[in-house]
Design a protein around this motif. Structure first.
Motif, PDB file in Angstrom:
ATOM      1  N   GLU A  52      60.817 -28.044  36.583  1.00  0.00           N
ATOM      2  CA  GLU A  52      59.743 -28.203  37.566  1.00  0.00           C
ATOM      3  C   GLU A  52      58.570 -28.992  36.994  1.00  0.00           C
ATOM      4  OE1 GLU A  52      59.487 -27.397  41.014  1.00  0.00           O
ATOM      5  OE2 GLU A  52      61.613 -27.393  40.523  1.00  0.00           O
ATOM      6  N   LYS A  55      58.589 -32.810  37.321  1.00  0.00           N
ATOM      7  CA  LYS A  55      58.449 -33.430  38.641  1.00  0.00           C
ATOM      8  C   LYS A  55      57.033 -33.970  38.822  1.00  0.00           C
ATOM      9  CE  LYS A  55      61.967 -30.659  40.880  1.00  0.00           C
ATOM     10  NZ  LYS A  55      62.245 -29.686  41.939  1.00  0.00           N
ATOM     11  N   THR A  57      53.821 -34.586  40.882  1.00  0.00           N
ATOM     12  CA  THR A  57      53.119 -33.966  41.998  1.00  0.00           C
ATOM     13  C   THR A  57      51.624 -34.115  41.768  1.00  0.00           C
ATOM     14  OG1 THR A  57      52.896 -31.970  43.329  1.00  0.00           O
ATOM     15  CG2 THR A  57      53.084 -31.666  40.952  1.00  0.00           C
TER      16      THR A  57
END
Length: 77
Positions: A52, A55, A57
């Protein structure tokens, strides 16, 4: 000092220590917090957390359990 995580069936990543001045400390994590969610994904182990974190973002929604409380924090990426 003994730390009883008492997961009660929850899965997550436990913070066994938080170094002063670290990213985790600056976000507000404390020793004994259990990271339950990062973004839209449940975090059950360190491998899922690492995936995660890779990623791209702009904003992370972080859900942690601190004792009997569930805390939700938004943190800029």
């Amino acid at each position: 000092e003994d730390l009883n995580l008492n997961l009660d069936g929850d899965q997550g990543v436990a913070f066994l220590s938080v170094a002063p001045g670290s990213v985790a400390a600056n976000i507000g994590f404390k020793r004994g917090d259990i990271l339950l969610r990062l973004g839209n994904r449940k975090i059950r182990n360190l491998d899922e957390l690492a995936t995660e974190l890779k990623k791209k973002t702009r904003l992370w929604l972080i859900v942690i359990r601190r004792g009997k409380r569930i805390l939700r924090v938004e943190v800029p990426a």
